[in-house]
Each structure stands twice: as C-alpha cells, then as structure tokens.
Design a protein around this motif. Structure first.
Motif, PDB file in Angstrom:
ATOM      1  N   LYS A  25      -8.875  79.372  39.143  1.00 38.20           N
ATOM      2  CA  LYS A  25      -9.388  80.537  38.046  1.00 38.20           C
ATOM      3  C   LYS A  25      -8.795  79.974  36.830  1.00 38.20           C
ATOM      4  CE  LYS A  25     -10.377  84.468  40.960  1.00 38.20           C
ATOM      5  NZ  LYS A  25      -9.731  85.796  41.206  1.00 38.20           N
ATOM      6  N   MET A  26      -7.938  79.027  36.797  1.00 37.91           N
ATOM      7  CA  MET A  26      -7.363  78.656  35.368  1.00 37.91           C
ATOM      8  C   MET A  26      -8.330  77.556  34.859  1.00 37.91           C
ATOM      9  SD  MET A  26      -3.328  78.363  36.570  1.00 37.91           S
ATOM     10  CE  MET A  26      -2.757  78.670  35.104  1.00 37.91           C
ATOM     11  N   SER A  27      -8.458  77.536  33.532  1.00 45.53           N
ATOM     12  CA  SER A  27      -9.130  76.575  32.662  1.00 45.53           C
ATOM     13  C   SER A  27      -8.146  75.396  32.917  1.00 45.53           C
ATOM     14  CB  SER A  27      -9.421  76.867  31.306  1.00 45.53           C
ATOM     15  OG  SER A  27      -8.153  76.892  30.611  1.00 45.53           O
ATOM     16  N   ARG A  28      -8.748  73.945  32.735  1.00 44.60           N
ATOM     17  CA  ARG A  28      -7.982  72.770  33.055  1.00 44.60           C
ATOM     18  C   ARG A  28      -6.831  72.767  31.652  1.00 44.60           C
ATOM     19  NH1 ARG A  28      -8.533  67.798  34.663  1.00 44.60           N
ATOM     20  NH2 ARG A  28      -7.561  65.923  33.552  1.00 44.60           N
ATOM     21  N   GLN A  29      -7.126  73.289  30.611  1.00 45.35           N
ATOM     22  CA  GLN A  29      -5.893  73.436  29.568  1.00 45.35           C
ATOM     23  C   GLN A  29      -4.856  74.549  30.069  1.00 45.35           C
ATOM     24  OE1 GLN A  29      -7.834  74.647  25.921  1.00 45.35           O
ATOM     25  NE2 GLN A  29      -6.166  73.524  24.635  1.00 45.35           N
ATOM     26  N   GLU A  30      -5.096  75.501  30.769  1.00 45.67           N
ATOM     27  CA  GLU A  30      -4.232  76.472  31.194  1.00 45.67           C
ATOM     28  C   GLU A  30      -3.462  75.767  32.508  1.00 45.67           C
ATOM     29  OE1 GLU A  30      -6.400  80.906  30.546  1.00 45.67           O
ATOM     30  OE2 GLU A  30      -6.972  79.555  32.185  1.00 45.67           O
ATOM     31  N   LEU A  31      -4.070  75.070  33.371  1.00 52.28           N
ATOM     32  CA  LEU A  31      -3.357  74.563  34.304  1.00 52.28           C
ATOM     33  C   LEU A  31      -2.352  73.325  33.731  1.00 52.28           C
ATOM     34  CD1 LEU A  31      -3.141  74.150  37.342  1.00 52.28           C
ATOM     35  CD2 LEU A  31      -5.071  72.774  37.450  1.00 52.28           C
ATOM     36  N   ARG A  32      -2.820  72.669  32.763  1.00 50.27           N
ATOM     37  CA  ARG A  32      -1.968  71.702  32.160  1.00 50.27           C
ATOM     38  C   ARG A  32      -0.590  72.160  31.593  1.00 50.27           C
ATOM     39  NH1 ARG A  32      -3.460  66.493  30.126  1.00 50.27           N
ATOM     40  NH2 ARG A  32      -2.421  66.994  28.245  1.00 50.27           N
ATOM     41  N   ALA A  33      -0.987  73.524  31.031  1.00 47.54           N
ATOM     42  CA  ALA A  33       0.188  74.317  30.300  1.00 47.54           C
ATOM     43  C   ALA A  33       1.273  74.788  31.401  1.00 47.54           C
ATOM     44  CB  ALA A  33      -0.255  75.482  29.475  1.00 47.54           C
ATOM     45  N   TYR A  34       0.547  75.176  32.410  1.00 45.13           N
ATOM     46  CA  TYR A  34       1.441  75.899  33.684  1.00 45.13           C
ATOM     47  C   TYR A  34       2.086  74.653  34.093  1.00 45.13           C
ATOM     48  CZ  TYR A  34       2.625  77.547  38.175  1.00 45.13           C
ATOM     49  OH  TYR A  34       3.398  77.935  39.324  1.00 45.13           O
ATOM     50  N   ILE A  35       1.673  73.531  34.375  1.00 41.89           N
ATOM     51  CA  ILE A  35       2.522  72.296  34.963  1.00 41.89           C
ATOM     52  C   ILE A  35       3.501  72.098  34.043  1.00 41.89           C
ATOM     53  CG2 ILE A  35       2.110  69.860  35.704  1.00 41.89           C
ATOM     54  CD1 ILE A  35      -0.695  70.542  36.581  1.00 41.89           C
ATOM     55  N   LEU A  36       3.315  71.826  32.782  1.00 36.07           N
ATOM     56  CA  LEU A  36       4.361  71.500  31.871  1.00 36.07           C
ATOM     57  C   LEU A  36       5.405  72.351  32.052  1.00 36.07           C
ATOM     58  CD1 LEU A  36       2.209  70.303  28.848  1.00 36.07           C
ATOM     59  CD2 LEU A  36       3.568  68.873  30.385  1.00 36.07           C
ATOM     60  N   ALA A  37       5.222  73.592  32.310  1.00 35.25           N
ATOM     61  CA  ALA A  37       6.246  74.691  32.362  1.00 35.25           C
ATOM     62  C   ALA A  37       6.839  74.675  33.786  1.00 35.25           C
ATOM     63  CB  ALA A  37       5.695  75.985  31.834  1.00 35.25           C
ATOM     64  N   HIS A  38       6.102  74.249  34.698  1.00 36.93           N
ATOM     65  CA  HIS A  38       6.743  74.031  36.177  1.00 36.93           C
ATOM     66  C   HIS A  38       6.309  72.690  36.978  1.00 36.93           C
ATOM     67  CE1 HIS A  38       5.234  78.375  35.154  1.00 36.93           C
ATOM     68  NE2 HIS A  38       6.406  78.822  35.728  1.00 36.93           N
ATOM     69  N   ILE A  45       0.093  70.553  40.429  1.00 40.81           N
ATOM     70  CA  ILE A  45      -0.333  69.210  40.123  1.00 40.81           C
ATOM     71  C   ILE A  45      -1.408  68.796  41.022  1.00 40.81           C
ATOM     72  CG2 ILE A  45       0.495  66.657  40.083  1.00 40.81           C
ATOM     73  CD1 ILE A  45       3.492  68.154  39.487  1.00 40.81           C
ATOM     74  N   GLU A  46      -1.358  68.801  42.331  1.00 40.61           N
ATOM     75  CA  GLU A  46      -2.392  68.352  43.178  1.00 40.61           C
ATOM     76  C   GLU A  46      -3.661  69.042  42.702  1.00 40.61           C
ATOM     77  OE1 GLU A  46      -3.638  68.795  47.982  1.00 40.61           O
ATOM     78  OE2 GLU A  46      -1.442  68.688  47.283  1.00 40.61           O
ATOM     79  N   ALA A  47      -3.926  70.377  42.266  1.00 40.21           N
ATOM     80  CA  ALA A  47      -4.858  71.073  41.943  1.00 40.21           C
ATOM     81  C   ALA A  47      -5.573  70.452  40.582  1.00 40.21           C
ATOM     82  CB  ALA A  47      -4.506  72.541  41.613  1.00 40.21           C
ATOM     83  N   LEU A  48      -4.711  69.964  39.639  1.00 38.10           N
ATOM     84  CA  LEU A  48      -5.023  69.377  38.629  1.00 38.10           C
ATOM     85  C   LEU A  48      -5.923  67.898  39.003  1.00 38.10           C
ATOM     86  CD1 LEU A  48      -5.483  69.282  35.545  1.00 38.10           C
ATOM     87  CD2 LEU A  48      -3.308  68.219  35.281  1.00 38.10           C
ATOM     88  N   ILE A  49      -5.095  67.200  39.806  1.00 34.03           N
ATOM     89  CA  ILE A  49      -5.470  65.825  40.034  1.00 34.03           C
ATOM     90  C   ILE A  49      -7.006  66.020  40.861  1.00 34.03           C
ATOM     91  CG2 ILE A  49      -5.175  63.921  41.888  1.00 34.03           C
ATOM     92  CD1 ILE A  49      -2.345  64.347  41.124  1.00 34.03           C
ATOM     93  N   LYS A  50      -7.028  66.905  41.747  1.00 31.21           N
ATOM     94  CA  LYS A  50      -8.455  67.096  42.279  1.00 31.21           C
ATOM     95  C   LYS A  50      -9.652  67.411  41.431  1.00 31.21           C
ATOM     96  CE  LYS A  50      -6.539  68.274  47.056  1.00 31.21           C
ATOM     97  NZ  LYS A  50      -6.657  69.290  48.007  1.00 31.21           N
ATOM     98  N   ARG A  51      -9.145  68.074  40.265  1.00 29.62           N
ATOM     99  CA  ARG A  51     -10.263  68.300  39.345  1.00 29.62           C
ATOM    100  C   ARG A  51     -11.073  66.984  38.716  1.00 29.62           C
ATOM    101  NH1 ARG A  51      -8.881  73.702  36.036  1.00 29.62           N
ATOM    102  NH2 ARG A  51      -8.602  75.095  37.919  1.00 29.62           N
ATOM    103  N   GLY A  52      -9.853  66.264  38.678  1.00 27.68           N
ATOM    104  CA  GLY A  52     -10.295  64.815  38.258  1.00 27.68           C
ATOM    105  C   GLY A  52     -10.624  65.019  36.695  1.00 27.68           C
ATOM    106  N   SER A  53     -10.815  64.076  36.013  1.00 24.98           N
ATOM    107  CA  SER A  53     -11.221  64.110  34.597  1.00 24.98           C
ATOM    108  C   SER A  53     -12.622  64.328  34.271  1.00 24.98           C
ATOM    109  CB  SER A  53     -10.676  62.834  33.989  1.00 24.98           C
ATOM    110  OG  SER A  53     -11.104  62.913  32.552  1.00 24.98           O
ATOM    111  N   PRO A  54     -13.018  65.297  33.062  1.00 28.42           N
ATOM    112  CA  PRO A  54     -14.331  65.468  32.878  1.00 28.42           C
ATOM    113  C   PRO A  54     -15.056  64.368  32.256  1.00 28.42           C
ATOM    114  CG  PRO A  54     -12.904  66.612  31.628  1.00 28.42           C
ATOM    115  CD  PRO A  54     -12.061  66.110  32.376  1.00 28.42           C
ATOM    116  N   ASN A  55     -14.163  63.446  31.611  1.00 28.48           N
ATOM    117  CA  ASN A  55     -14.929  62.269  31.068  1.00 28.48           C
ATOM    118  C   ASN A  55     -14.849  61.093  31.829  1.00 28.48           C
ATOM    119  OD1 ASN A  55     -15.061  63.765  28.697  1.00 28.48           O
ATOM    120  ND2 ASN A  55     -12.806  63.308  28.261  1.00 28.48           N
TER     121      ASN A  55
END
Length: 86
Positions: A25-38, A45-55
């Motif tokens: 439910k988090m945006s890519r930007q929110e997830l990145r901020a969460y990872i930087l804090a945790h 981290i795995e959730a972000l990797i699985k999303r891949g890059s939109p570009n």
C-alpha cells in the motif's frame, strides 16, 4: 493502541510490539524512505526489489528461435560480451 504514521503499535503484555506496514500500500517513494529509516528490514528491501524500476525496459519472452537470437544479442550488448555464447 497508539498510532504513529502508518505503523501502529499494539500493547502486548504491557510493552509495545511493532507491526510492519503493508508495503503493497506504500508508494515507491514511501517504501524507499521506510528502507532508509529501517535498513535492516530485509522484507522491505525485497518488496522494493520485486517492484522493479518503472523506467526499466521490458522484453517479451522469446517464443521463436529468431526471438531467442535477438534476446542473446541484447544480453551480449548489456553484458559487454566478446561474442561468446550467452
């Protein structure tokens, strides 16, 4: 129950237990901020990797021999191969 941002902390045996946010439910930007804090949260981290890059470019799965040859050429260019079979 105490609510802090998107993370809630239910009381368990007189102490606080952190429940992880719903990464889907988090945006890519929110997830990145969460990872930087945790940074130790491998699940985030795995959730972000699985999303891949939109570009990132996407390529269709090779279905014919010609498609397979094209995919090999793409991989050779990406990997800087010296012409050896991939």
């Amino acid at each position: 129950m105490v609510y802090i941002a998107q993370i809630h902390f239910p009381m368990v045996n007189g102490g606080l237990t952190m429940m992880k946010p719903d990464f889907s439910k988090m945006s890519r930007q929110e997830l990145r901020a969460y990872i930087l804090a945790h940074r130790e949260d491998d699940e985030a981290i795995e959730a972000l990797i699985k999303r891949g890059s939109p570009n990132s470019p996407t390529y269709p799965f090779p279905e014919t021999n010609e498609d397979l040859r094209e995919m090999e050429e793409i991989l050779k260019k990406k990997l800087g191969s010296s012409g050896e079979a991939v």
